[in-house]
Design a protein around this motif. Structure first.
Motif, PDB file in Angstrom:
ATOM      1  N   LEU A 123      12.175  23.366  -1.047  1.00 32.61           N
ATOM      2  CA  LEU A 123      11.525  24.783  -1.560  1.00 32.61           C
ATOM      3  C   LEU A 123       9.700  24.687  -0.865  1.00 32.61           C
ATOM      4  O   LEU A 123       9.246  24.133   0.212  1.00 32.61           O
ATOM      5  CB  LEU A 123      10.305  23.363  -2.969  1.00 32.61           C
ATOM      6  CG  LEU A 123      11.947  23.302  -3.563  1.00 32.61           C
ATOM      7  CD1 LEU A 123      10.825  22.287  -4.593  1.00 32.61           C
ATOM      8  CD2 LEU A 123      11.839  24.284  -4.551  1.00 32.61           C
ATOM      9  N   ASN A 126       4.424  25.595  -2.868  1.00 33.11           N
ATOM     10  CA  ASN A 126       4.138  26.040  -3.844  1.00 33.11           C
ATOM     11  C   ASN A 126       5.485  26.609  -5.104  1.00 33.11           C
ATOM     12  O   ASN A 126       6.002  26.444  -6.231  1.00 33.11           O
ATOM     13  CB  ASN A 126       4.177  28.509  -4.208  1.00 33.11           C
ATOM     14  CG  ASN A 126       2.979  28.769  -3.421  1.00 33.11           C
ATOM     15  OD1 ASN A 126       1.622  27.907  -3.791  1.00 33.11           O
ATOM     16  ND2 ASN A 126       2.922  29.208  -2.483  1.00 33.11           N
ATOM     17  N   LYS A 128       8.548  27.299  -4.799  1.00 33.52           N
ATOM     18  CA  LYS A 128      10.276  28.190  -4.173  1.00 33.52           C
ATOM     19  C   LYS A 128      10.992  27.903  -3.350  1.00 33.52           C
ATOM     20  O   LYS A 128      10.738  27.388  -2.488  1.00 33.52           O
ATOM     21  CB  LYS A 128       9.565  29.583  -3.633  1.00 33.52           C
ATOM     22  CG  LYS A 128      10.318  30.811  -3.758  1.00 33.52           C
ATOM     23  CD  LYS A 128       9.649  31.690  -2.207  1.00 33.52           C
ATOM     24  CE  LYS A 128      11.187  32.558  -2.777  1.00 33.52           C
ATOM     25  NZ  LYS A 128      10.331  33.109  -1.862  1.00 33.52           N
TER      26      LYS A 128
END
Length: 152
Positions: A123, A126, A128
């Protein structure tokens, strides 16, 4: 023994202790995902989120023993990743506390909807998803290179 050899011996002992404690503490698995996100943001590092079944999933155990526990990974990850393990053990004696179980289930609902074990999710700071992988029969250095392919 001369004073100089005592000093050299003490210095060597200190350096060896420092080296091994660096290895032992080089890997810092976070226990709170929000804190892991904050750490990732403040240190500008990606997060390695691992979904594991530590006491029942054979590939999870191999990943632990062959990669996560290796000196190569410990040393590299300390400088380059924020680590978080969402463990789903089956044996009652290995169960994390209720809050941790709840937090891990929420992470699984978001990042591991298909219920794969092991699942390694890379990830950004953030949260994502940059990439996903699992157990691979690779050396620790090859596995690190594999994880880094998601960062490009």
């Amino acid at each position: 023994m001369s004073k100089q050899s005592v000093i050299k011996s003490a210095s060597l002992t200190f350096l060896i202790t420092l080296f091994f404690s660096g290895i032992a503490f080089g890997q810092n698995w976070q226990t709170d995902f929000n804190q892991a996100l904050q750490k990732a943001k403040s240190e500008d590092k990606p997060i390695i989120l691992v979904f594991s079944g530590s006491d029942w999933c054979a590939p999870c155990m191999k990943l632990e023993n062959e990669i996560w526990s290796s000196d190569e990974f410990k040393n590299f990850s300390a400088e380059h990743f924020v680590l978080y393990k969402a463990d789903f053990p089956r044996k009652k004696k290995n169960q994390p506390d209720t809050e941790q179980v709840k937090a891990n289930k929420q992470l699984a609902e978001k990042y591991n909807q298909k219920g794969f074990f092991p699942l390694v999710v890379v990830l950004d700071e953030n949260g994502k998803v940059l990439g996903e992988t699992g157990y691979k029969k690779l050396s620790p250095n090859e596995y690190i290179k594999h994880l880094e392919t998601f960062l490009k």
